[in-house]
Design an enzyme around this catalytic site. Sequence first.
Site, short mmCIF file in Angstrom:
data_model
loop_
_atom_site.label_atom_id
_atom_site.label_comp_id
_atom_site.label_asym_id
_atom_site.label_seq_id
_atom_site.Cartn_x
_atom_site.Cartn_y
_atom_site.Cartn_z
N SER A 234 -21.46 -24.09 67.45
CA SER A 234 -21.77 -22.76 66.92
C SER A 234 -21.99 -21.74 68.03
O SER A 234 -22.93 -20.97 68.01
CB SER A 234 -23.06 -22.84 66.07
OG SER A 234 -23.25 -21.65 65.35
N ASN B 266 -17.73 -17.64 70.63
CA ASN B 266 -16.54 -17.66 71.49
C ASN B 266 -15.98 -16.26 71.76
O ASN B 266 -15.38 -16.03 72.80
CB ASN B 266 -15.46 -18.63 70.99
CG ASN B 266 -15.21 -18.52 69.52
OD1 ASN B 266 -15.79 -17.67 68.85
ND2 ASN B 266 -14.38 -19.39 68.99
N CYS B 267 -16.22 -15.31 70.85
CA CYS B 267 -15.75 -13.96 71.10
C CYS B 267 -16.55 -13.26 72.20
O CYS B 267 -16.18 -12.19 72.67
CB CYS B 267 -15.79 -13.11 69.83
SG CYS B 267 -14.71 -13.76 68.55
N ASN C 96 -2.46 -31.17 51.86
CA ASN C 96 -1.75 -32.00 50.88
C ASN C 96 -2.52 -33.27 50.52
O ASN C 96 -2.13 -34.00 49.62
CB ASN C 96 -0.33 -32.33 51.36
CG ASN C 96 -0.30 -33.05 52.69
OD1 ASN C 96 -1.01 -32.67 53.62
ND2 ASN C 96 0.53 -34.08 52.80
N PRO D 280 -5.91 -34.23 48.76
CA PRO D 280 -6.93 -33.49 47.99
C PRO D 280 -8.35 -33.68 48.51
O PRO D 280 -9.22 -32.90 48.14
CB PRO D 280 -6.78 -34.03 46.56
CG PRO D 280 -5.96 -35.28 46.68
CD PRO D 280 -5.14 -35.17 47.92
N GLY E 49 -9.46 -22.04 59.53
CA GLY E 49 -9.53 -21.42 60.85
C GLY E 49 -8.20 -21.35 61.58
O GLY E 49 -7.12 -21.36 60.97
N ASP E 50 -8.29 -21.27 62.90
CA ASP E 50 -7.10 -21.04 63.72
C ASP E 50 -6.02 -22.09 63.54
O ASP E 50 -4.84 -21.84 63.84
CB ASP E 50 -7.48 -21.00 65.21
CG ASP E 50 -8.36 -19.81 65.56
OD1 ASP E 50 -8.71 -19.03 64.65
OD2 ASP E 50 -8.69 -19.65 66.75
#
Lengths: 553, 553
Positions: free
Chosen positions: A51, A54-55, A280, A282, A288-289
């Site tokens: 957590s 990163n920005c 694919n 379930p 995210g990235d």
Amino acid sequence: MNNTEAQKTTASPKSYVIVGGVAGGMSCATRLRRLDPNARITVIERSNYVSYANCGLPYYVGGVIQDEADLLLQTPASLKARFDIDVLVGHEATNIDRDAHKIEVQGIEKGIGTSLDYDYLVLSPGAKAIALPIPGIESAFQLRTVEDVQAITKRLGGKTKSALIIGGGFIGLEVAENLSNRGLQVTIIEASSQLLPPLDPEMAALLTDKIQGHGVRIATSTTIEKIENNVATLSDGSTIASDLFIAAAGVRPDIAIAQSCGLEIGTRGGIVVDDDLRTNDPAIFAVGDAVEKREFFDSGANLVPLANVANRQGRRAADAIMGRLGADPYTQGTAIVTIFGLNIALTGVNEKRLSHSDIEIESIHSHPNSHATYFPGAEEMHIKVIASRSDGRILGAQIIGGAGVDKRIDVIATAIKTKMKVWELADLELAYAPQFGSAKDPINMIGYIAENRLEGNFRATQWHEIEEAIETGVELIDVRDEAEFAQGTIPGAKNIPLNSLRERYREIATPNPIVFCRVGQRGHSAQALLVRYGINAKNLDGGIITWQATKGI
Amino acid sequence: MNNTEAQKTTASPKSYVIVGGVAGGMSCATRLRRLDPNARITVIERSNYVSYANCGLPYYVGGVIQDEADLLLQTPASLKARFDIDVLVGHEATNIDRDAHKIEVQGIEKGIGTSLDYDYLVLSPGAKAIALPIPGIESAFQLRTVEDVQAITKRLGGKTKSALIIGGGFIGLEVAENLSNRGLQVTIIEASSQLLPPLDPEMAALLTDKIQGHGVRIATSTTIEKIENNVATLSDGSTIASDLFIAAAGVRPDIAIAQSCGLEIGTRGGIVVDDDLRTNDPAIFAVGDAVEKREFFDSGANLVPLANVANRQGRRAADAIMGRLGADPYTQGTAIVTIFGLNIALTGVNEKRLSHSDIEIESIHSHPNSHATYFPGAEEMHIKVIASRSDGRILGAQIIGGAGVDKRIDVIATAIKTKMKVWELADLELAYAPQFGSAKDPINMIGYIAENRLEGNFRATQWHEIEEAIETGVELIDVRDEAEFAQGTIPGAKNIPLNSLRERYREIATPNPIVFCRVGQRGHSAQALLVRYGINAKNLDGGIITWQATKGI
């Protein structure tokens, strides 16, 4: 017995495992906890921090953020105490047994393995730096984790006087500013023909002077052949010695673990998920990235490696696991970056990309002031808005300037999300006081321009059409004042200032000239006036400012 | 022959007369010129200045705007040269003969009259100060025109050491700040029980400390009985001597000329116009502060004396005259004011007013930071968003803080205009970098809170319900840390910090307590956690901050 009691006493607790403890993964974990108080929740994070912000990493490198602890939003201990979430940092997922609903996890340093059962697995592995095929690239630092910035900052000070940054995108520019502010001689090498490739070229052109003015060297359309003994050899044969190399050439989805267990990978190279972030399998979600998103305007697959999108997806995956479906699956890629006080923001899709589509577009360039010019401190900003010519839908915007750039891009981002027509921007009631905007805000003005333009009464010429106009002898009328004209104009243009146009319109020899001024507003008045005399002029969109910026292209 | 040729050679030029040469009137005149190059356009303006920046007047008084010329956006000469518009300043309309389509105009100083024919008449007479029934009020200055501020500034300096401002609304606060910054001892007298009556009381309460901290005295629920020899006698019997009195108690539509020619006046005291700004005389339009608008949420008549609305209406009236109908007729009253660096913004309707309607509302208070806390310079802001509980439609917002207030109000204003549901704010993709916001922007967070709240899983208690809760013995659990609790809490509250709630939840004795923290976020986590143990807590909306602000009410 109410629902809560039932939940408490009958259901056996679910087990959720989340791979990746930043942005999307962490949002998912805490949301799951709030929705399912009894579950076992485990987060696996490869780095030694969870957590983290990163920005903020480029700003830690620059010393703007001085305390590393400020980057760490949570720790495993705080997450355990507050949310009863188990976090394994320094661990990675090594194998997923989809049939058995088991994931194997291993400590990266000590190599001790463990296996976790899951009811639902959420993959949030993020992205990794594009591997550049450059001999010697391994000597370049990356900027993805707290460990990366620790390594860079250790190298700063003392003998490190220069830095070469590979890539002129968002991260590259942020690092360039931060290292330049620390006194390093910074060079940016960008493979494409412009900085910030998500911008259109005439907008990117507005950055170059500003950045070079701060002593940063820029080489576009340039690649690196090799790095050897702290010397980079460039594609033009020249060499640059640098004390520090930073690779910021972009990222691609980290799909290793998804691929290893046979999850579907899409055409853009990301994990394929449905509108509820389900893969694919379930029982496996991904956010995210690492995942492919759906474009807001054509539903196509796209990669949008942005923290806000990742956070939202994390929450929505948790919702979907708990049966709360119906998330908004679209992304429009709103982003902002600051370099040397210049804010550059964008949302939606750019003209470069739309030129490969069937959509006929109208581009509107304007150069308004951030607030009423009669109040001190107004700064000029540069706005480009792109709309569909057929239905007026707003498709994208790019804004460059100082104060108020972030506000205007957020308003347009909201307008795009709500499918506004570009002319409806005229009727937005935005907060006006002279230190914040104008009674007709720059956003309203875009709406007015669009209204004029799309109704067909006032036609525009774009900056990239001027070269042909000059070559084919189209009459060019500069309606700025004499003093402005004397500073330079478009080759071949004749000066008839707007205020004397009523007396001098007969000097216009042809019925379809192009008129222009500094930003387009006087050109619009000239155009309206000339109609009276049967002259159907086109007005240069964005005025001479937009055209001039592109002369270097 | 194309349309333009036809226009040029066949139609006899139309004549448009516009009464009022600021904001709405001027927007209308220039738009008419652009749409009808051949028309005769005349503007009648009572003051000696046209197209002046009336929103800048308080800042000219304060010396922030130093050059009077900066306030004058256009002059009669520049309007003649550029737009061929005839402007008569220092003139007023004295009679309108609707049958003959004639308007009589008289010079205010010299008294020379003239008569103008019109095809269309546009009334933009604006508003005038409410006439206060106070003996001696004529010694107070107003702040409506350039002449007003010239008179005030002449009195500044030298012996003028104090100012008493009658009215704590937008203009009153702006003048208070500007005069205080010039070193005057300023007192604000406000008749209602709070500053800025468009705010709800718990939001207005957040201003008082800040303003008093700058040495400005505030007396609410106070009126003035009389002004005599520079001494005001207040409703509580006390007296205040002041060197300068400024009346800023609000405005009402200036309907004199409209009334004199029998145009319809509405229940709110403004000129009645249809959606295209047409009065009950099809040849007469009216715009700006003098006309009644239509509320966005219930279509009711309202008065919204704001420059941006006036400008828009001016343009739309010109459009309608030219046959371009279909304007957006609604207003939502977005506004912003700054006092001592505190920005106060609002859009839409407030809770006070909705409490008299049938609409059941959900109020959400939050106190987010302007940007990521790990980046230097984040400032706390205070947001209130009001939505309809039945369908989630956003009805209003109020925001107080430093940086980023203007941005968030504009995003919500856009959301209101596009009829967004409050939970849809969660999915807005806003521009994120740590110096501009958070990966989950304050706007997104409002959406998340709304989602939780309106789904019914997480119930809230409002600040005004606490008093009754205390009286009826509802259990109050403060989940902040011990140190925060020690600084003061709600009477009777017990402290169980969130991080130890899992171990100590048994200390909660009742099944329906109220939990609270500083801003509401930890309270939400506590609420989610307690469900596990069969405790259905309500969370105090806005936390102790909102409640504390209202203790002085």
